[in-house]
Design a protein around this motif. Structure first.
Motif, PDB file in Angstrom:
ATOM      1  N   MET A  84       0.846  -1.193   0.000  1.00 21.08           N
ATOM      2  CA  MET A  84       0.000   0.000   0.000  1.00 21.08           C
ATOM      3  C   MET A  84       0.878   1.239   0.000  1.00 21.08           C
ATOM      4  SD  MET A  84      -3.222   0.580   0.130  1.00 21.08           S
ATOM      5  CE  MET A  84      -4.012   2.151  -0.085  1.00 21.08           C
ATOM      6  N   ARG A  85       0.632   2.095  -0.988  1.00 18.25           N
ATOM      7  CA  ARG A  85       1.426   3.316  -1.095  1.00 18.25           C
ATOM      8  C   ARG A  85       0.545   4.528  -0.848  1.00 18.25           C
ATOM      9  NH1 ARG A  85       3.232   3.949  -6.774  1.00 18.25           N
ATOM     10  NH2 ARG A  85       1.121   4.698  -6.931  1.00 18.25           N
ATOM     11  N   LYS A 131      -8.220  -2.005   7.149  1.00 21.15           N
ATOM     12  CA  LYS A 131      -9.093  -1.269   6.240  1.00 21.15           C
ATOM     13  C   LYS A 131      -9.091  -1.905   4.854  1.00 21.15           C
ATOM     14  CE  LYS A 131      -9.302   3.301   8.259  1.00 21.15           C
ATOM     15  NZ  LYS A 131      -8.875   4.708   8.163  1.00 21.15           N
ATOM     16  N   ALA A 151     -11.241  -4.905   5.069  1.00 26.34           N
ATOM     17  CA  ALA A 151     -12.650  -4.520   5.172  1.00 26.34           C
ATOM     18  C   ALA A 151     -13.181  -3.943   3.865  1.00 26.34           C
ATOM     19  CB  ALA A 151     -12.824  -3.504   6.294  1.00 26.34           C
ATOM     20  N   GLY A 152     -12.294  -3.666   2.911  1.00 25.83           N
ATOM     21  CA  GLY A 152     -12.742  -3.158   1.615  1.00 25.83           C
ATOM     22  C   GLY A 152     -12.843  -1.646   1.553  1.00 25.83           C
ATOM     23  N   VAL A 153     -12.414  -0.979   2.612  1.00 22.16           N
ATOM     24  CA  VAL A 153     -12.470   0.484   2.612  1.00 22.16           C
ATOM     25  C   VAL A 153     -11.459   1.049   1.623  1.00 22.16           C
ATOM     26  CG1 VAL A 153     -12.166   2.549   4.016  1.00 22.16           C
ATOM     27  CG2 VAL A 153     -13.285   0.560   4.979  1.00 22.16           C
ATOM     28  N   MET A 154     -10.279   0.426   1.584  1.00 24.25           N
ATOM     29  CA  MET A 154      -9.247   0.862   0.643  1.00 24.25           C
ATOM     30  C   MET A 154      -8.897  -0.283  -0.293  1.00 24.25           C
ATOM     31  SD  MET A 154      -6.447   2.717   2.954  1.00 24.25           S
ATOM     32  CE  MET A 154      -6.823   3.996   4.133  1.00 24.25           C
ATOM     33  N   LYS A 155      -8.391   0.102  -1.457  1.00 16.22           N
ATOM     34  CA  LYS A 155      -7.880  -0.913  -2.378  1.00 16.22           C
ATOM     35  C   LYS A 155      -6.360  -0.903  -2.306  1.00 16.22           C
ATOM     36  CE  LYS A 155     -11.427  -2.291  -5.277  1.00 16.22           C
ATOM     37  NZ  LYS A 155     -12.275  -1.483  -6.160  1.00 16.22           N
ATOM     38  N   PRO A 210     -16.788  -4.875  10.132  1.00 18.81           N
ATOM     39  CA  PRO A 210     -15.641  -4.110  10.610  1.00 18.81           C
ATOM     40  C   PRO A 210     -16.008  -3.282  11.832  1.00 18.81           C
ATOM     41  CG  PRO A 210     -16.601  -3.060   8.685  1.00 18.81           C
ATOM     42  CD  PRO A 210     -17.527  -4.158   9.101  1.00 18.81           C
ATOM     43  N   GLU A 216     -14.382   1.501  13.868  1.00 20.21           N
ATOM     44  CA  GLU A 216     -14.708   2.764  14.538  1.00 20.21           C
ATOM     45  C   GLU A 216     -16.136   2.647  15.037  1.00 20.21           C
ATOM     46  OE1 GLU A 216     -13.206   6.856  14.995  1.00 20.21           O
ATOM     47  OE2 GLU A 216     -12.300   5.188  13.922  1.00 20.21           O
ATOM     48  N   ALA A 272     -19.897   5.075  13.583  1.00 18.38           N
ATOM     49  CA  ALA A 272     -19.729   5.697  12.271  1.00 18.38           C
ATOM     50  C   ALA A 272     -21.111   6.020  11.711  1.00 18.38           C
ATOM     51  CB  ALA A 272     -18.986   4.761  11.340  1.00 18.38           C
ATOM     52  N   LEU A 276     -17.619   8.455   7.007  1.00 13.37           N
ATOM     53  CA  LEU A 276     -18.164   7.114   6.772  1.00 13.37           C
ATOM     54  C   LEU A 276     -17.310   6.329   5.794  1.00 13.37           C
ATOM     55  CD1 LEU A 276     -22.025   7.356   6.414  1.00 13.37           C
ATOM     56  CD2 LEU A 276     -20.665   6.265   8.174  1.00 13.37           C
ATOM     57  N   TYR A 329     -16.869  -0.052   4.497  1.00 10.43           N
ATOM     58  CA  TYR A 329     -17.070  -0.170   3.056  1.00 10.43           C
ATOM     59  C   TYR A 329     -18.538   0.037   2.721  1.00 10.43           C
ATOM     60  CZ  TYR A 329     -18.236  -1.902  -1.427  1.00 10.43           C
ATOM     61  OH  TYR A 329     -18.755  -1.959  -2.688  1.00 10.43           O
TER      62      TYR A 329
END
Lengths: 259, 274
Positions: free
Chosen positions: A14-15, A82, A85-89, A103, A106, A109, B97, B102
């Motif tokens: 991850m960059r 994250k 959890a699919g929040v970031m690729k 997830p 937090e 949310a 959010l 996700y």
């Protein structure tokens, strides 16, 4: 399910670009569009500002396994969760997740301070991906666990922070997910509620679901996890049995004696 | 792929519903008149504008009701302006959010377009009230069978607005100046859309041609043909031609497809910029 893994992380890197959020505006875009020098400068800056939060991380989690993650602040634990959890690729690599992920990164949310506690239960629940039917059936359980029966019709903005945390925790933990991601949220509310919430977490984790668990407390990691991944500066230092990895990790910090 | 998107959409449809109902509840919380504002606001705006244009600019729409002319365009413009503005800030505004859980990100602009859409449906009540009242003065102004085709114009407006909203939401993530730029753009756009005046007062041929390319003009004009008719029909309401149907639908779908493409292309990068 046999040997199939629930979560398979394969060569994930991850960059982040550290410079991008600073002062990016139309003016700058214009300058860059018309000046070759500025463009080259930006390119050079970009390379300099690159920050690898994770480099080539691989591991897999078997069904029912509790996988702990240790590492200092900024080691990449939260980024990794994250990504799962699919929040970031991820920039590179593949993450395969089988089953639905809950997830608990937090709490609270998506709470809207203008809405009542009742409305927020549905809003927050839907943010976590639950449907109406499920929330209807669990509503009483949530209210009961939070002990906020008398405040259901009160807008959340009039709640104390402890009450908000209670409500959020109660919503977050009603699930029966296949994969649970927990990022150290055990200590909310007053002493009595803390005890209750810890017991709830233990029953969730011990209930046979697959868990990814981040904590700074080596004690709770040792007691809860089957295996542990030790991350340092985005690299996997060690994967293995909880006891061994935790001890190695603490030794590296010269903290083992204290345990 | 479509199946996957559909399953995902179904999973998050409850969230969509919750977001819409939240916005709706929060909007009128603590205001005495509450939802009545949705009805009152366009009427008050119409009264002010018609006073200004009739008395100050001596503007007339011969043979048809100016109030209905004004209001039928105004509610559509208001929908577009409000929904596109809210969509623009929806992704940036919901960053807390997006950063934690996700969820499909298009859900935010979509929910905004739907919330304002409910509001829009409420503004049809004053529109029909004005149509009935003005019907006593203008013989041809009657609620007719062609009104059944009005939802088509409103559907096109919705699709078009969603497309623009997706584009704006994407751009504003990377370029915060967009919030200010778009404020100016909407102002210019509003004056270039024949809401308070008749497009035929424009004498410049080039400008006229360009103005007719404006999709919002298409949708508004579509509705006005049905409600009021135009000079070609001697101000008798009529059903727009098939070509007009196609132009409205086509322009809306094209803009939506562009919006989806832009949004999809950039959505994974949102998280680094917001």
């Amino acid at each position: 399910m046999g040997n199939d893994s629930m979560v398979k992380v394969d060569g994930v890197s991850m960059r982040f670009n550290l410079g991008i959020e600073k002062n990016y505006s139309l003016k700058q875009a214009m300058i860059e569009a018309f000046s070759a020098k500025k463009r080259a400068e930006k390119k050079a800056n970009k390379a300099k500002n690159q920050f690898w939060a994770l480099t080539d991380v691989s591991f897999d989690v078997k069904p029912g396994e509790v996988m702990g993650f240790v590492g200092t602040n900024g080691a990449g634990k939260s980024t990794l969760l994250k990504i799962v959890a699919g929040v970031m690729k991820p920039t590179k690599g593949v993450v395969e997740v089988r089953g639905n992920v809950c997830p608990m990164i937090e709490l609270g949310a998506g709470f809207d301070s203008d809405l009542t506690a009742r409305e927020n239960i549905y809003l927050n629940g839907s943010v976590m991906g639950y449907n109406k039917h499920f929330l209807d059936s669990k509503f009483d359980e949530i209210v009961e666990f939070s002990e906020l029966q008398d405040f259901m019709e009160v807008p959340v903005k009039n709640f104390s922070s402890g009450m908000i945390a209670r409500l959020a925790f109660s919503i977050a933990t009603i699930v029966d997910p296949e994969i649970l991601i927990v990022d150290e949220i055990l200590s909310v509310g007053d002493a009595a509620f803390q005890k209750k919430s810890e017991a709830k977490m233990r029953s969730l984790i011990g209930g046979g679901t697959t868990v990814l668990y981040v904590s700074h407390s080596a004690k709770s990691i040792k007691s809860l996890c089957d295996r542990v991944v030790w991350l340092d500066h985005g690299k996997v230092m060690m994967i293995g049995e909880a006891e061994t990895v935790c001890n190695e990790y603490l030794r590296s910090l010269n903290l083992l004696e204290e345990e | 792929m479509f199946k996957r998107i559909w399953i995902n959409f179904k999973k998050y449809s409850f969230l969509l519903k919750q977001l819409v109902s939240r916005d709706f509840k929060v909007k009128y919380k603590r205001s005495v008149l509450g939802m009545l504002w949705s009805l009152l606001y366009p009427v008050l705006m119409m009264i002010v504008m018609s006073l200004v244009f009739k008395n100050v600019f001596k503007f007339e729409t011969v043979g048809r009701s100016y109030l209905v002319y004004l209001l039928s365009g105004l509610i559509m413009w208001n929908y577009f302006s409000e929904a596109s503005n809210l969509s623009m800030s929806s992704v940036v505004g919901n960053f807390s959010l997006i950063n934690k859980v996700y969820m499909p990100k298009y859900i935010f602009p979509l929910s905004k377009c739907l919330v304002v859409g409910i509001n829009f449906l409420l503004t049809l009540i004053p529109l029909y009230a004005v149509i009935i009242i003005e019907g006593f003065k203008f013989e041809s102004l009657r609620i007719n069978i062609y009104h059944l085709a009005l939802p088509y114009a409103y559907l096109c407006l919705f699709i078009f607005t969603l497309g623009i909203g997706l584009i704006l939401a994407t751009v504003s993530v990377f370029l915060r100046d967009m919030f200010y730029i778009y404020g100016i753009v909407t102002m210019i756009w509003m004056y270039l859309t024949p809401i308070m005046y008749d497009i035929n007062i424009i004498e410049n041929k080039v400008l006229l041609f360009l103005m007719k390319l404006n999709p919002l003009y298409l949708y508004i004009n579509f509705a006005r043909k049905i409600i009021l008719g135009d000079e070609y029909s001697n101000f008798v309401p009529y059903l727009p031609s098939l070509k007009y149907f196609a132009a409205c639908g086509g322009s809306a779908v094209i803009v939506l497809l562009i919006g989806i493409a832009v949004f999809k292309w950039k959505q994974d990068r949102f998280i680094y910029y917001v």
